[in-house]
Design an enzyme around this catalytic site. Structure first.
Site, mmCIF file in Angstrom:
data_model
loop_
_atom_site.group_PDB
_atom_site.id
_atom_site.type_symbol
_atom_site.label_atom_id
_atom_site.label_comp_id
_atom_site.label_asym_id
_atom_site.label_seq_id
_atom_site.Cartn_x
_atom_site.Cartn_y
_atom_site.Cartn_z
ATOM 1 N N THR A 40 -118.842 -12.469 -35.530
ATOM 2 C CA THR A 40 -118.455 -11.083 -35.234
ATOM 3 C C THR A 40 -117.454 -10.656 -36.295
ATOM 4 O OG1 THR A 40 -118.728 -11.533 -32.864
ATOM 5 C CG2 THR A 40 -117.497 -9.543 -33.477
ATOM 6 N N SER A 136 -104.125 -29.830 -29.930
ATOM 7 C CA SER A 136 -103.401 -29.479 -28.709
ATOM 8 C C SER A 136 -102.148 -28.684 -29.028
ATOM 9 C CB SER A 136 -103.004 -30.734 -27.926
ATOM 10 O OG SER A 136 -102.272 -30.368 -26.770
ATOM 11 N N LYS A 191 -108.252 -36.785 -27.330
ATOM 12 C CA LYS A 191 -107.864 -35.433 -26.885
ATOM 13 C C LYS A 191 -108.324 -35.194 -25.450
ATOM 14 C CE LYS A 191 -106.492 -31.104 -27.145
ATOM 15 N NZ LYS A 191 -107.221 -30.343 -26.120
ATOM 16 N N HIS A 194 -105.888 -36.952 -23.273
ATOM 17 C CA HIS A 194 -104.669 -36.132 -23.324
ATOM 18 C C HIS A 194 -104.773 -35.011 -22.289
ATOM 19 C CE1 HIS A 194 -102.945 -32.263 -24.607
ATOM 20 N NE2 HIS A 194 -101.963 -32.930 -25.182
ATOM 21 N N ASN A 195 -105.927 -34.340 -22.248
ATOM 22 C CA ASN A 195 -106.107 -33.244 -21.298
ATOM 23 C C ASN A 195 -106.131 -33.749 -19.860
ATOM 24 O OD1 ASN A 195 -106.368 -31.770 -23.642
ATOM 25 N ND2 ASN A 195 -108.188 -30.674 -22.998
ATOM 26 N N GLU A 198 -102.706 -34.226 -18.889
ATOM 27 C CA GLU A 198 -102.182 -32.871 -18.686
ATOM 28 C C GLU A 198 -102.523 -32.358 -17.283
ATOM 29 O OE1 GLU A 198 -103.763 -28.685 -20.399
ATOM 30 O OE2 GLU A 198 -103.138 -30.120 -21.944
ATOM 31 N N LYS A 269 -112.024 -26.340 -17.651
ATOM 32 C CA LYS A 269 -113.068 -26.243 -18.674
ATOM 33 C C LYS A 269 -113.861 -27.532 -18.865
ATOM 34 C CE LYS A 269 -111.095 -22.453 -21.351
ATOM 35 N NZ LYS A 269 -110.634 -22.012 -22.689
#
Length: 489
Positions: A40, A136, A191, A194-195, A198, A269
């Site tokens: 876009t 992150s 990662k 890590h999430n 979190e 997510k």
């Protein structure tokens, strides 16, 4: 604006949602000319305008993929920040046709690690290098300095190491919050975990808030003060800091505080779910992280919960079961200790999962180094990560953070307060799944003998699954049914 042919950009970035824009501006601000592209085209123009406003930064926008790729010096390095899954494959297809042998593509999104490994192999067949890099820190981290976890081609990493070292968050006495994680999809996997940590961290903080508000009757002003004070000590962290901030924000659309108007329904997510699935696949107990995922699932049942509350209230079962008077100062201190102890369990579970996957895949990941790069820039950055790093530096083969001498002492010192908080919550009808399951994890792990002997006996009884003995080596099976039915007891 296009980069002059005599002055090619050092790097390119495709995908200009807010994270992409901010990372591109961060790279440009560090003195690296960067080309940007987005399907876009209005996003390209928007990013170029931001670069002008934010210091006339060396950022150059392109509306078509071919001129974008050709504007980058060889060997070309292009970071993608697009939605995981099919959009990544589409972007690779769009860009790779214009790229040459030795060029590199870096996926900076939250991608499933096996997809990264598949793409790395496919790119290698075309002579291209590939990295999967966890990033992150959210929007602000991307702009000011994130924590980055690149995995895949080491040659590709070396091509971009100078940029990453300057763009990453910088922590005094610790260095840039980036390191080469390892081979294959290791960067994405780290990662992902890590999430997951979190998720656990956020759930534990939410439970601390619930106990203080629902049982301790603390106001938002008091909660702001409590979390601000906590952020000066052992709980010093990004998530505690922003929690304190949230409690002081007034509602701009009505009376009172904004936090009280936010719908109690948490989104997600997928990385938390992936973490729990991987823990199950690897037989790694991660109950704190799993309970945080369950809490999000239950939060999504808002209509059902409202109806359930009505039904149980009509039966005399209110939101909070007991309206007991508590000593606020004592409760605040107990909750602080419970939160800290439970957080250690969450990090311990995450580190154990990373180690198990590293062994399975032969990644040879360094847990202390992961703790180091999480000390700044990322969402789970916290002061006690330095102590986690030191624990793994002392003993790289540490079985569990809980048995590190320093952390073990802290768990012992805090377990009484932890139990008081969990008991108070249970008796008040306040759910604390994260704190409760963390305590159960601690109590299970610290016991030399568990009732698992009975479970294994049951398995042997109905399924002839055999069992081992404590006093004799070998595998045994007993005809439990025949013996029991023949017994006169």
């Amino acid at each position: 604006m296009a980069a002059p042919s005599s002055c090619l950009s050092r790097i390119g970035l495709a995908g200009l949602a807010v994270m992409g824009q901010n990372l591109a501006l961060n790279i440009a601000e560090k003195g690296f000319p960067i080309s940007v592209y987005n399907r876009t085209t209005s996003k390209v123009d928007e990013t170029v305008e931001r670069a002008k406003r934010e210091g006339d930064l060396p950022l150059f926008g392109f509306h078509d993929p071919e001129t974008f790729v050709n504007s980058i010096q060889k060997p070309r390095v292009i970071i993608m920040l697009v939605k995981a899954g099919v959009p990544v494959d589409q972007t690779i297809k769009t860009l790779s046709v214009y790229m040459e042998k030795g060029d590199c593509i870096i996926d900076g999104g939250n991608e499933w690690y096996e997809n990264t490994e598949r793409r790395e192999k496919a790119m290698a067949e075309l002579g291209l290098l590939y990295l999967g890099m966890g990033v992150s820190g959210g929007e602000e981290g991307a702009r000011r300095g994130p924590s980055m976890m690149p995995g895949g081609s080491f040659e590709a990493y070396k091509n971009i190491e100078d940029i990453l070292m300057k763009v990453a968050a910088q922590v005094p006495d610790s260095g840039p919050c980036v390191t080469y994680i390892g081979k294959g999809g290791s960067g994405n996997f780290v990662k992902m975990v890590h999430n997951g940590i979190e998720y656990g961290d956020m759930q534990l903080i939410a439970e601390a808030y619930d106990v203080l508000k629902s049982v301790g009757k603390l106001s938002n002003e008091e909660l702001h003060h409590v979390f601000s004070e906590w952020n000066k000590g052992e709980l010093l962290s990004f998530l505690i800091e922003i929690t304190a901030d949230i409690f002081k924000i007034k509602d701009d659309k009505g009376e009172g505080y904004l936090v009280d108007k936010v719908l109690d329904k948490t989104g997600m997510k997928g990385t938390g779910k992936w973490t729990v699935q991987q823990a199950a696949d690897l037989s790694i107990a991660a109950p704190t992280i799993a309970s945080s995922l369950d809490a999000r699932f239950l939060s999504g049942l808002k209509k059902e919960r409202v109806e359930a509350a009505r039904i149980f209230k009509s039966g005399g079962f209110g939101d909070v079961l007991t309206d007991q008077v508590v000593n606020k100062e004592k409760l605040i201190d107990d909750v602080r200790q419970a939160l800290y102890a439970a957080k250690i369990c969450s990090y311990a579970q995450g580190m154990n999962l990373i180690r198990a996957k590293s062994i399975e895949q032969g990644w040879n990941l360094k847990l202390g180094e992961l703790a180091r790069i999480w000390k700044g820039g990322c969402i789970i950055r916290a002061v006690f990560l330095d102590r986690i790093k030191k624990a793994y530096d002392r003993n790289p083969d540490l079985a569990n953070l809980l048995v590190d001498p320093e952390f073990a002492k802290e768990m012992i010192d805090r377990q009484s307060a932890w139990r008081r908080v969990v008991c108070l919550a249970i008796n008040s009808g306040i759910s604390t799944p994260g704190m409760s399951t963390s305590l159960a994890y601690f109590d299970t792990y610290r016991r030399a003998r568990l009732p698992a002997n009975l479970v294994q006996a049951q398995r042997d009884y109905f399924g002839a699954h055999t069992y081992e003995r404590t006093d004799v080596t070998g595998s045994f099976h007993t005809e439990w049914f025949k013996i029991a039915k023949g017994s006169k007891i």
